[in-house]
Design a protein around this motif. Structure first.
Motif, PDB file in Angstrom:
ATOM      1  N   ALA A 162      -5.704   0.715   7.235  1.00  0.00           N
ATOM      2  CA  ALA A 162      -5.781   1.162   5.840  1.00  0.00           C
ATOM      3  C   ALA A 162      -5.699   2.685   5.755  1.00  0.00           C
ATOM      4  O   ALA A 162      -5.002   3.243   4.894  1.00  0.00           O
ATOM      5  CB  ALA A 162      -7.070   0.659   5.197  1.00  0.00           C
TER       6      ALA A 162
ATOM      7  N   LEU B 143      -8.030  -4.641   0.402  1.00  0.00           N
ATOM      8  CA  LEU B 143      -6.708  -4.313   0.929  1.00  0.00           C
ATOM      9  C   LEU B 143      -6.226  -5.319   1.959  1.00  0.00           C
ATOM     10  O   LEU B 143      -5.082  -5.242   2.418  1.00  0.00           O
ATOM     11  CB  LEU B 143      -6.716  -2.909   1.539  1.00  0.00           C
ATOM     12  CG  LEU B 143      -7.190  -1.776   0.619  1.00  0.00           C
ATOM     13  CD1 LEU B 143      -7.005  -0.427   1.311  1.00  0.00           C
ATOM     14  CD2 LEU B 143      -6.485  -1.804  -0.723  1.00  0.00           C
TER      15      LEU B 143
ATOM     16  N   SER C 194      -2.289   4.566   4.252  1.00  0.00           N
ATOM     17  CA  SER C 194      -2.515   5.291   2.993  1.00  0.00           C
ATOM     18  C   SER C 194      -2.477   6.801   3.174  1.00  0.00           C
ATOM     19  O   SER C 194      -2.211   7.542   2.224  1.00  0.00           O
ATOM     20  CB  SER C 194      -3.853   4.892   2.387  1.00  0.00           C
ATOM     21  OG  SER C 194      -4.933   5.354   3.190  1.00  0.00           O
TER      22      SER C 194
ATOM     23  N   LEU D 180      -5.144   8.390   3.663  1.00  0.00           N
ATOM     24  CA  LEU D 180      -6.424   8.804   3.102  1.00  0.00           C
ATOM     25  C   LEU D 180      -7.533   8.639   4.133  1.00  0.00           C
ATOM     26  O   LEU D 180      -7.381   7.944   5.129  1.00  0.00           O
ATOM     27  CB  LEU D 180      -6.751   7.968   1.857  1.00  0.00           C
ATOM     28  CG  LEU D 180      -5.691   7.935   0.758  1.00  0.00           C
ATOM     29  CD1 LEU D 180      -6.177   7.089  -0.414  1.00  0.00           C
ATOM     30  CD2 LEU D 180      -5.323   9.325   0.292  1.00  0.00           C
TER      31      LEU D 180
ATOM     32  N   MET E 243       0.796   4.180  -2.844  1.00  0.00           N
ATOM     33  CA  MET E 243       0.600   5.599  -2.546  1.00  0.00           C
ATOM     34  C   MET E 243       1.756   6.439  -3.075  1.00  0.00           C
ATOM     35  O   MET E 243       1.540   7.556  -3.561  1.00  0.00           O
ATOM     36  CB  MET E 243       0.415   5.805  -1.043  1.00  0.00           C
ATOM     37  CG  MET E 243      -0.836   5.142  -0.460  1.00  0.00           C
ATOM     38  SD  MET E 243      -2.353   5.457  -1.418  1.00  0.00           S
ATOM     39  CE  MET E 243      -2.419   7.261  -1.371  1.00  0.00           C
TER      40      MET E 243
ATOM     41  N   VAL F 161      -8.899   5.609  -3.720  1.00  0.00           N
ATOM     42  CA  VAL F 161      -8.222   4.310  -3.782  1.00  0.00           C
ATOM     43  C   VAL F 161      -9.186   3.266  -3.246  1.00  0.00           C
ATOM     44  O   VAL F 161      -9.731   3.432  -2.140  1.00  0.00           O
ATOM     45  CB  VAL F 161      -6.921   4.323  -2.968  1.00  0.00           C
ATOM     46  CG1 VAL F 161      -6.314   2.921  -2.895  1.00  0.00           C
ATOM     47  CG2 VAL F 161      -5.912   5.297  -3.586  1.00  0.00           C
TER      48      VAL F 161
ATOM     49  N   LEU G 133       0.829  -1.202   0.000  1.00  0.00           N
ATOM     50  CA  LEU G 133       0.000   0.000   0.000  1.00  0.00           C
ATOM     51  C   LEU G 133       0.868   1.259   0.000  1.00  0.00           C
ATOM     52  O   LEU G 133       0.557   2.243  -0.691  1.00  0.00           O
ATOM     53  CB  LEU G 133      -0.945  -0.014   1.196  1.00  0.00           C
ATOM     54  CG  LEU G 133      -1.951   1.150   1.295  1.00  0.00           C
ATOM     55  CD1 LEU G 133      -2.769   1.296   0.019  1.00  0.00           C
ATOM     56  CD2 LEU G 133      -2.875   0.956   2.494  1.00  0.00           C
ATOM     57  N   ARG G 134       1.947   1.230   0.753  1.00  0.00           N
ATOM     58  CA  ARG G 134       2.864   2.375   0.733  1.00  0.00           C
ATOM     59  C   ARG G 134       3.456   2.580  -0.657  1.00  0.00           C
ATOM     60  O   ARG G 134       3.597   3.721  -1.133  1.00  0.00           O
ATOM     61  CB  ARG G 134       3.973   2.168   1.766  1.00  0.00           C
ATOM     62  CG  ARG G 134       3.503   2.357   3.210  1.00  0.00           C
ATOM     63  CD  ARG G 134       4.607   2.079   4.193  1.00  0.00           C
ATOM     64  NE  ARG G 134       4.163   2.339   5.565  1.00  0.00           N
ATOM     65  CZ  ARG G 134       4.667   1.760   6.631  1.00  0.00           C
ATOM     66  NH1 ARG G 134       5.655   0.872   6.502  1.00  0.00           N
ATOM     67  NH2 ARG G 134       4.207   2.054   7.841  1.00  0.00           N
TER      68      ARG G 134
END
Length: 269
Positions: free
Chosen positions: A200, A193, A204, A206, A177, A189, A173-174
């Motif tokens: 999450a 996940l 993220s 977010l 991003m 996004v 995930l990193r």
């Protein structure tokens, strides 16, 4: 204010129903039509696989929802138990593959594919309900992103399916991003996940657009599927975890109000 845009994510388990252990493309089409999303991210998508009647499940879903643009991205090529290997993006048309898809009723301005770091070896993982860890490997993981022409300007959406291995999905995930840094906002996004909501959001950077348990489908206790956002996009109401007649996940959908950006990148009404 612009009209609402319905955004959804759905891990389709290659179209299989747990009730009869069958893949029925008409059932998949009906489920996608009922979901009625303007933008839809799908995970665990087959193309030309014998187990799913050699169908192009992305094309089935695109026709059902009335998508004007869609893209399937293979994570694996070949067939399960046979020639099952990491996809390169250079596979020949008609070859069996498996991956993710992004579909949109809004025109797509540009596409981007991001291949995420693969787990280098088998590792021990504790699964819920097990007393001892199991040594497992993982499949390759990918993401697909698109800049869409929204009702009032551009917005960026990305769809992915991350590893079930704790920690490795954080790394993926990193990486995703970082690849989206500087992209046009608003940014959404979505995907499976394989992590809980707080993690999450933290990893993220977010904010969640949707909070609802999505797994397991019959009586969900966990939210593994997410819709996360940055910039001028807001949920217009509570999210829906939609039980459909296939998959072990529920679809996650939310109606959003979007203020897109023009060519300069500035938000506009």
């Amino acid at each position: 204010m612009g009209r609402t845009v319905r955004i959804a994510t759905f891990n389709i388990l290659h179209g299989r129903s747990l009730d009869d252990d069958r893949v029925d493309v008409d059932r998949l089409a009906a489920a996608v039509k009922a979901l009625d999303a303007d933008v839809l991210g799908l995970q665990e998508v087959d193309r030309d696989q014998p187990r799913s009647m050699n169908a192009d499940l992305t094309a089935v879903a695109a026709e059902a929802m009335g998508a004007v643009d869609s893209q399937f991205v293979a994570a694996l090529s070949g067939t399960p138990g046979g020639t099952w290997m990491a996809a390169t993006g250079e596979e020949q048309p008609g070859s069996a593959s498996y991956g993710i898809a992004l579909l949109s009723r809004l025109p797509v301005v540009s596409w981007r594919v991001v291949r995420l770091p693969a787990l280098p070896s088998r590792v021990p993982v504790w699964f819920r309900g097990d007393r001892l860890p199991k040594v497992v490997g993982d499949e390759p993981r990918v993401a697909v992103a698109a800049v869409l022409e929204g009702p009032h300007g551009h917005l960026t959406v990305a769809n992915t399916h991350l590893s079930f291995v704790p920690g490795w999905n954080v790394l993926q995930l990193r990486r995703l991003m970082r690849s989206l840094a500087g992209t046009r906002e608003p940014l959404v996004v979505m995907g499976d996940l394989n992590m809980e909501p707080r993690q999450a959001a933290r990893v993220s950077g977010l904010r969640p657009l949707a909070s609802a348990a999505t797994f397991p489908a019959e009586a969900p206790t966990r939210q593994l599927d997410h819709l996360l956002a940055r910039g001028p996009v807001t949920a217009e109401g509570p999210a829906e975890a939609v039980r459909l007649p296939l998959s072990d996940h529920r679809a996650l959908a939310v109606d959003c109000r979007v203020r897109g950006t023009g060519p300069t990148g500035r938000a506009r009404m």
